[in-house]
Design a protein around this motif. Structure first.
Motif, PDB file in Angstrom:
ATOM      1  N   LEU A   1      45.989 115.398  21.893  1.00 14.97           N
ATOM      2  CA  LEU A   1      47.072 114.408  21.762  1.00 14.97           C
ATOM      3  C   LEU A   1      47.430 113.842  23.116  1.00 14.97           C
ATOM      4  O   LEU A   1      47.606 112.624  23.287  1.00 14.97           O
ATOM      5  N   GLU A   2      47.541 114.739  24.069  1.00 13.61           N
ATOM      6  CA  GLU A   2      47.890 114.326  25.429  1.00 13.61           C
ATOM      7  C   GLU A   2      46.862 113.333  25.948  1.00 13.61           C
ATOM      8  O   GLU A   2      47.199 112.288  26.524  1.00 13.61           O
TER       9      GLU A   2
ATOM     10  N   GLN B   1      44.947 111.436  24.218  1.00 13.26           N
ATOM     11  CA  GLN B   1      45.070 110.159  23.497  1.00 13.26           C
ATOM     12  C   GLN B   1      46.201 109.317  24.079  1.00 13.26           C
ATOM     13  O   GLN B   1      46.072 108.098  24.281  1.00 13.26           O
ATOM     14  N   ARG B   2      47.290 110.008  24.369  1.00 11.64           N
ATOM     15  CA  ARG B   2      48.435 109.286  24.938  1.00 11.64           C
ATOM     16  C   ARG B   2      48.041 108.636  26.259  1.00 11.64           C
ATOM     17  O   ARG B   2      48.320 107.458  26.525  1.00 11.64           O
TER      18      ARG B   2
ATOM     19  N   LYS C   1      45.918 105.629  25.701  1.00  7.49           N
ATOM     20  CA  LYS C   1      46.684 104.422  25.322  1.00  7.49           C
ATOM     21  C   LYS C   1      47.309 103.795  26.562  1.00  7.49           C
ATOM     22  O   LYS C   1      47.199 102.583  26.796  1.00  7.49           O
TER      23      LYS C   1
END
Lengths: 207, 172
Positions: free
Chosen positions: A114-115, A117-118, A121
């Motif tokens: 998740l990290e 992916q953040r 982005k």
């Protein structure tokens, strides 16, 4: 007499009682087989220590029991250690623990994902902005350049117009005579006087 | 004697022992890709400068490699036992955040570390006597204030077994 020792036990003997410089443990049989018996030992008959049969039986029994118990204890403890090790490596608890750890690991990896992916982005946005910035700058530079070009062209045009205006007053072959006549008719006086205060006086006497 | 380097505190034992990232047993290789110039790699550079010595000191059997100027954006990569690779993006992050994140995902937790320390303490009981490899002392004669080893100095007559038996026999 004393046992012959060699190898590691020599080192041990050296450590335990290193009194003399020379390490001498009594070696069996200083005398060879051809040497005669000593005078003091001529009639000696070696007799083993007397053994009391009753005592012997009792001792044997007791020692047997004792050694059996000690051996059993030792084996028990060894087995306990082995079982503990086995349980730890491949027991049910171990499986449970392994499963738990795998699950935790999965959770943490998801977190990390998740990290990532953040960050991805954010990075995309940032790269986009940078690209736009670069494009805008390029565009601006091009505009600037065009503007400059246009200004140069305008300047050039102005000069041309000025020249055209001035060309009206040029002296050509046709009006050469006319201009000479005019010049001779209107003498121009370029002399002037100036005093210390800076007052310019153009009216002077023509000579 | 003056100390060597820009931040010589990084070479002190105290600083190294303060490191708190102890990797799980599965992590075998750690790789850091970063750039020597650029604002985005600043955190990674600081991480390599300040935290890597601590990590290597606490994880002596993990291979740590640094690669410079091979990547457009900095990242960390961990190679685990079973072939799994863990990628951690650190572009623009602070070195403190990086080390916290790494400890969260791949470091041993406080409880685990404490349990391990306890187990180690229990193994080495100072009250045990035995071989030097496993225990502090081999015999009570080594302790100050106890009867010295009869192998080196003779015991007083009253404490020897043969004297005692002789006295007991004489009494009967």
């Amino acid at each position: 007499m004393f046992q012959v020792i060699g190898g590691r036990s020599v080192q041990a003997a050296r450590v335990l009682a290193p009194r003399s410089a020379v390490l001498v443990e009594a070696v069996r049989g200083r005398k060879s087989r051809t040497d005669p018996v000593a005078k003091s030992k001529v009639g000696r008959i070696k007799v083993p220590p007397p053994v009391d049969p009753v005592e012997m039986v009792v001792l044997k029994e007791r020692y047997g029991e004792y050694q059996m118990i000690m051996r059993a204890l030792r084996l028990e403890f060894k087995e306990e250690m082995l079982r503990k090790r086995y349980e730890e490596d491949t027991g049910s608890l171990a499986e449970e623990r392994a499963r738990q750890e795998a699950q935790e690991h999965r959770v943490l990896m998801d977190l990390n994902h998740l990290e990532n992916q953040r960050m991805l982005k954010l990075r995309i946005v940032r790269v986009q902005m940078e690209k736009e910035e670069a494009d805008r700058k390029k565009f601006e530079v091009i505009l600037q350049r065009e503007q400059e070009q246009q200004e140069i062209v305008k300047e050039k045009e102005k000069e041309i117009l000025k020249l055209q205006e001035a060309a009206k007053n040029f002296i050509t072959l046709e009006n050469l005579d006319q201009r000479i006549e005019e010049a001779l008719d209107n003498p121009k006086n370029y002399n002037f006087a100036i005093d210390k205060q800076g007052k310019v006086v153009k009216q002077t006497m023509l000579q | 004697m003056p100390m060597k380097g820009r931040f010589p505190i990084r070479r002190t034992l105290e600083y190294l022992q303060k490191g708190d990232i102890v990797f799980k047993n599965r992590v075998k290789i750690m790789t850091v890709n970063y750039n020597t110039h650029g604002e985005l790699s600043e955190g990674a550079r600081k991480f390599v400068f300040f935290n890597i010595p601590q990590i290597q000191y606490k994880n002596q059997w993990v291979q740590v490699m640094m690669f410079k100027n091979m990547t457009p954006s900095p990242f960390l990569k961990f190679y685990l036992d079973d072939g799994e690779q863990v990628l951690v993006d650190v572009e623009g992050k602070d070195h403190k955040h990086i080390s916290d994140h790494v400890r969260k995902i791949l470091g041993k937790t406080e409880e685990v570390l404490q349990a391990e320390a306890q187990a180690k303490m229990q193994e080495s009981n100072p009250a045990n006597f035995g071989p030097r490899k496993y225990c502090l002392r081999e015999c009570i004669c080594e302790v100050d204030g106890q009867v010295p080893c009869p192998g080196t100095t003779a015991l007083p007559k009253e404490m020897t077994g043969k004297y005692r038996t002789k006295m007991a026999a004489a009494q009967e």
